[in-house]
Design an enzyme around this catalytic site. Structure first.
Site, PDB file in Angstrom:
ATOM      1  N   ASN A  43      -5.252   7.951 -17.725  1.00  0.00           N
ATOM      2  CA  ASN A  43      -5.142   8.952 -16.669  1.00  0.00           C
ATOM      3  C   ASN A  43      -5.949  10.219 -16.907  1.00  0.00           C
ATOM      4  OD1 ASN A  43      -3.469   7.933 -14.461  1.00  0.00           O
ATOM      5  ND2 ASN A  43      -2.118   7.443 -16.170  1.00  0.00           N
TER       6      ASN A  43
ATOM      7  N   LYS B 284      -0.186  -4.894  -5.897  1.00  0.00           N
ATOM      8  CA  LYS B 284      -0.882  -4.143  -6.939  1.00  0.00           C
ATOM      9  C   LYS B 284      -0.075  -2.883  -7.215  1.00  0.00           C
ATOM     10  CE  LYS B 284      -3.344  -0.995  -6.886  1.00  0.00           C
ATOM     11  NZ  LYS B 284      -3.281   0.500  -7.090  1.00  0.00           N
TER      12      LYS B 284
ATOM     13  N   THR C 127      -0.330   4.235  -6.415  1.00  0.00           N
ATOM     14  CA  THR C 127      -0.247   3.467  -5.179  1.00  0.00           C
ATOM     15  C   THR C 127       0.269   2.061  -5.437  1.00  0.00           C
ATOM     16  OG1 THR C 127      -1.928   4.693  -4.051  1.00  0.00           O
ATOM     17  CG2 THR C 127      -1.560   2.461  -3.296  1.00  0.00           C
TER      18      THR C 127
ATOM     19  N   GLU D  84       0.656   1.471 -16.455  1.00  0.00           N
ATOM     20  CA  GLU D  84      -0.576   1.917 -17.122  1.00  0.00           C
ATOM     21  C   GLU D  84      -0.314   2.144 -18.606  1.00  0.00           C
ATOM     22  OE1 GLU D  84      -1.762   5.237 -14.768  1.00  0.00           O
ATOM     23  OE2 GLU D  84      -2.806   3.973 -13.328  1.00  0.00           O
TER      24      GLU D  84
ATOM     25  N   THR E  27      -6.432  -1.864  -9.219  1.00  0.00           N
ATOM     26  CA  THR E  27      -7.178  -0.669  -9.663  1.00  0.00           C
ATOM     27  C   THR E  27      -7.034  -0.573 -11.188  1.00  0.00           C
ATOM     28  OG1 THR E  27      -5.278   0.745  -9.121  1.00  0.00           O
ATOM     29  CG2 THR E  27      -7.053   0.617  -7.502  1.00  0.00           C
TER      30      THR E  27
END
Lengths: 408, 408
Positions: free
Chosen positions: A403, A180, A191, A277, A154
């Site tokens: 985000n 992932k 996740t 991220e 993702t």
């Protein structure tokens, strides 16, 4: 143990593939993956402890409980199928059913995983079309494993795969895996999906034990605070094609297998932290000589999770007070007055704190060490013999950008 | 109850001041404050629960335990005097001693607070010079309260003060307060200092009860997760000059006082959240109809603390899945399948979730509501009768900039 270039198709008897079914925007973004074992495989799963459980997690828990073997795992990214009520549960079951039909197996032999935005229903027409394309595309080659690993991403910036081979009772056993997940500030919300395929012959019970125990020291230490997202799942499939003597107790073969599984899981867990991220650095936090293993884990996780530690790392600032502060509020037992803190990287090693107070270290040297892409922090609490390691990353401007705009 | 323009000098018999002693870089940055009660005042304090406690916290706990009254609070910003060992403890005591000497009182009548970087020793020459300037500058006027409130700021962008008057048994009682603190991602690490001065006549025991209970619903709900920094402290001084009948039981006067104290603390707590580091928005999270008050508090705090909720708010993204997810991992009891979520601001009100699934709301309308500077989120869990509110702010690029460069 031999580390080989590979992934979910490395072990004998596994096929995989991945493609763009149109769930995620952008044609280059693959969003469906399929893993298939040519023969029935025993399997093990661990799931999120979040009270809010996605539909595929509920499906998976049921299958783990009721089934002895499975043959396939179908995955979509883009939509998490969480907080989707009865319709979501029906869609998840349909996804298993469609995959089973195309593969000529029972729907109870298909595990399902979803990852993406919470609250939206799955686009079932796209899912169905995707499944009809996935099944004929299944292959056991390297390229197909890569395609599968790309389709589960993702916000991940790169695929995460690895494989090892070991000797078990004279037979070569292969363990391959992909995962992932982007380590986050509160990574319990990001996740994490992990899929391991192996050709080892092992009972379902022993496989479950191996997975459950190893997850506590690997994926659960990726700057997680004990909780997990609505969708977090790790599956291991073991189809027995390596031909080793069936592992059905905690014998030597079991320990050889567990050690190799740990290597695969550790590699993948570190990959998740490193690909946090917006992250520019991997942070490894070792807590040494704690009274109990649980204390060591809680302390190391608290530091790896601390937003202020993470931002300081981003700023290459040896603000050890934040490390201390995180340990202090973690709830774990430790004595600040006996604690030492050392940082380490390819650029050197430096003790910042001795017995709870500053060593008067050189700030410039500290900054140099922290400028590396892989930084190690060691907190020696000097009270017992237990140790633990947690993995995290820095908190950057890019994290906020990702985000704030995730759904747009 | 009447809200008046005021601060720590509003109640009868209090003086204050603030100045630049040179601890913080930049001449415009005040870094020392002094609050003085002209007569001995009973007092109450609540402190951080962090295992790592700053020297002034240790000093304050001792004084709260041993002393009936105090007359002064001396504060410095810039250096936290935490993780500073025996030298730090000696410096803290010296700070009390110097202040006491200048004021002609005992050192045990002086409370001390420090806020700033952890791990550095106090620059005692600057502190001493500062104290000799603070004492003669003490005044009871409005301007002096403002100077004190400015001197306790660190990353705060503005001073935080308020005052109210109430009638207690026919006498006018004033409660004034100031605080510092920037709501953070893990706000338990951002030092929060609050100082309340009142002229009410009350016993030390009842004052401590009033403060302790109210802190749980005010400062501890500013997106805190139950823990606090190394330095967090709230003090209330009550010198009795209002001349009301001494409050020594939980009578009507007590409840009038507690209600007013709650107003002051709530106002200051919301100011802290609103002035979160880099924040552009205040977020109020109401959890309604939970089974227990504790559940309601844990749920609302989890949402207000969630980095993903905070970044989504920054991006004006009604990503309610993140709200749900935070509630799910909070550890508190609630049923996702009966939960409703509504957002509200000056631009409207919109229900996003009904019984755990999306209402199919209009995303543009949601974005408009979230674009306000004050956003309210209401989670109705429909299981019991308990409710709670927590305060937080958005997580922005600016937050990262502030904390990556904090010490430079």
């Amino acid at each position: 143990m031999k580390i080989i270039e590979g992934g979910v198709t490395s072990a004998k008897g596994y096929q995989a593939t991945g493609l763009h079914a149109g769930i995620r925007k952008g044609k280059s973004k693959k969003d469906m993956a399929l893993i298939y074992s040519e023969v029935p495989a025993v399997f093990a799963g661990t799931f999120t402890r979040n009270k809010v459980k996605a539909a595929p997690v509920k499906w998976g828990k049921k299958i783990v409980k009721e089934q002895q073997t499975v043959q396939a795992i179908v995955v979509n990214s883009g939509v998490a199928n969480a907080c989707t009520g009865e319709e979501g549960m029906n869609n998840c079951e349909k996804m298993a059913e469609m995959t089973a039909k195309e593969l000529g197996i029972k729907k109870e032999e298909v595990l399902v995983c979803s990852t993406g935005v919470i609250g939206n229903q799955l686009p079932m027409e796209l899912i169905e079309a995707g499944i009809t394309l996935l099944v004929p595309a299944l292959k056991s080659d390297r390229e197909s494993a890569i395609m599968a690993s790309e389709a589960i991403m993702t916000t991940d910036t790169h695929k995460k795969e690895c494989a090892v081979t070991i000797e078990v009772g004279g037979k070569t056993v292969t363990i391959g895996g992909m995962c992932k997940g982007s380590g986050m500030i509160h990574p319990n919300m990001g996740t994490m999906l992990a899929f391991i395929t192996t050709d080892v012959a092992i009972t379902k019970e022993m496989l479950q034990k191996a997975l459950y125990e190893d997850v506590q020291d690997t994926y659960n230490m990726v700057s997680v605070d004990g909780d997990t997202s609505t969708n977090d799942t790790a599956y291991v499939l073991a189809n027995g094609l390596a031909g080793n003597v069936l592992i059905d107790t905690e014998n030597e073969d079991y320990h050889i297998f567990v050690k190799a599984l740990h290597e695969v899981n550790t590699y993948l867990a570190k990959q998740i932290a490193q690909d946090g991220e917006g992250a520019t650095k991997l942070l490894e936090v070792f807590v040494e000589n704690a009274v109990t293993k649980e204390d060591a884990k809680v302390l190391s996780k608290a530091v790896a999770c601390s937003s202020l530690t993470k931002t300081a790392l981003y700023g290459k600032d040896a603000n050890w007070g934040r490390i201390f502060c995180a340990m202090g509020y973690s709830g774990a037992e430790f004595n600040p007055d006996t604690t030492d803190i050392t940082i380490k990287s390819e650029f050197g090693q430096l003790q910042l704190v001795k017995n709870g107070i500053s060593t008067g270290y050189d700030e410039e040297e500290a900054t140099k060490i922290l400028s590396a892409e892989h930084v190690i922090c060691i907190a020696d609490v000097k009270e017992g013999k237990a140790s633990a390691v947690a993995w995290g990353c820095d908190l950057t401007h890019e994290y906020v950008s990702i985000n704030a705009d995730y759904r747009s």
